[in-house]
Design a protein around this motif. Structure first.
Motif, short mmCIF file in Angstrom:
data_model
loop_
_atom_site.label_atom_id
_atom_site.label_comp_id
_atom_site.label_asym_id
_atom_site.label_seq_id
_atom_site.Cartn_x
_atom_site.Cartn_y
_atom_site.Cartn_z
N GLY A 120 0.18 -1.94 -7.88
CA GLY A 120 0.04 -3.23 -7.22
C GLY A 120 0.08 -4.39 -8.19
O GLY A 120 0.72 -5.42 -7.92
N VAL A 121 -0.57 -4.24 -9.34
CA VAL A 121 -0.58 -5.31 -10.34
C VAL A 121 0.83 -5.53 -10.88
O VAL A 121 1.29 -6.68 -11.03
N ILE B 19 2.99 -9.02 -10.64
CA ILE B 19 3.47 -9.69 -11.85
C ILE B 19 4.98 -9.87 -11.79
O ILE B 19 5.52 -10.93 -12.14
N TYR B 20 5.67 -8.83 -11.37
CA TYR B 20 7.13 -8.91 -11.24
C TYR B 20 7.53 -10.04 -10.30
O TYR B 20 8.42 -10.85 -10.60
N ALA C 23 7.31 -0.02 -11.81
CA ALA C 23 5.96 0.17 -11.26
C ALA C 23 5.43 1.57 -11.54
O ALA C 23 4.26 1.74 -11.90
N TYR C 24 6.29 2.56 -11.42
CA TYR C 24 5.80 3.93 -11.57
C TYR C 24 5.80 4.39 -13.02
O TYR C 24 5.11 5.36 -13.36
N PHE C 25 6.50 3.70 -13.89
CA PHE C 25 6.30 3.90 -15.32
C PHE C 25 4.89 3.42 -15.68
O PHE C 25 4.17 4.10 -16.43
#
Length: 207
Positions: A144-145, A149-150, A122-124
């Motif tokens: 959030g997206v 998706i994950y 997420a933070y990448f």
């Protein structure tokens, strides 16, 4: 125990770090400067790097501690769910008139404890989107997206509804940024005008 652990998480999240740092060390209400958001990004914009690092570490830490509560207390509660209650507390803090930050630092702390790989993914995306677009709020929304998706594509993942609600929360929290972007008033991260929000403004000469 059920109510206690979630209430404790909310109170942890409600600690208004940027507001405290601003008032104690700079004698200002950070919600009246820059983007008016009491978070690490606006702290960097208004109060500088050192204050922003402190806010980032504490806001991340309170999310991590909230997510760790089920482990520390020996309960079977989901660390992610408990941690996200702290995120709600950060966004709507009882100690600051329910005017809080925009969730990103506290969410990072939650994910570090609850799912380190999801944090990295997420933070990448957060850093990559900001690098490409130069808009911080795009990076925030991408968190959030990415989480949604994950959840949707990960087999046997039970967090898809939670992450959908989280994305909706992020959109709500960034509604002013979206409005500013549509009216072409949202500053990019490299916008030179942002420097004028620093206290004291860099273009103000001392008498």
């Amino acid at each position: 125990m059920d109510l206690f652990i979630y209430f404790a998480a909310y109170l942890l999240g409600s600690i208004p770090t940027a507001l405290i740092i601003g008032r104690i060390f700079f004698k200002v209400d950070i919600r009246q400067h820059g983007s008016n958001n009491p978070g690490a990004t606006n702290t960097l914009r208004v109060l500088g790097k050192r204050a922003a690092i402190v806010v980032l570490l504490i806001d991340s830490g309170k999310g991590a501690l909230a997510a760790a509560l089920p482990i520390l207390l020996g309960t079977e509660h989901d660390p992610l769910a408990v941690g996200l209650i702290a995120v709600v507390g950060h966004c709507f803090p009882i100690f600051a008139g329910f005017r809080g930050g925009k969730a990103i630092a506290t969410t990072a702390g939650v994910l570090i404890v609850a799912n380190i790989w999801l944090f990295l993914i997420a933070y990448f995306a957060f850093v990559a989107v900001i690098y490409v677009t130069k808009y911080v709020y795009f990076g925030s929304l991408s968190v959030g997206v990415t989480l949604l998706i994950y959840a949707l594509f990960k087999p046997a993942n039970e967090h898809d509804f939670i992450f959908l609600l989280f994305l909706i929360l992020l959109i709500f929290l960034h509604r002013s940024n979206i409005k500013n972007h549509l009216s072409q008033n949202e500053p990019k991260i490299n916008d030179k005008r942002i420097k004028d929000d620093r206290l004291p403004p860099k273009n103000t000469k001392q008498a």
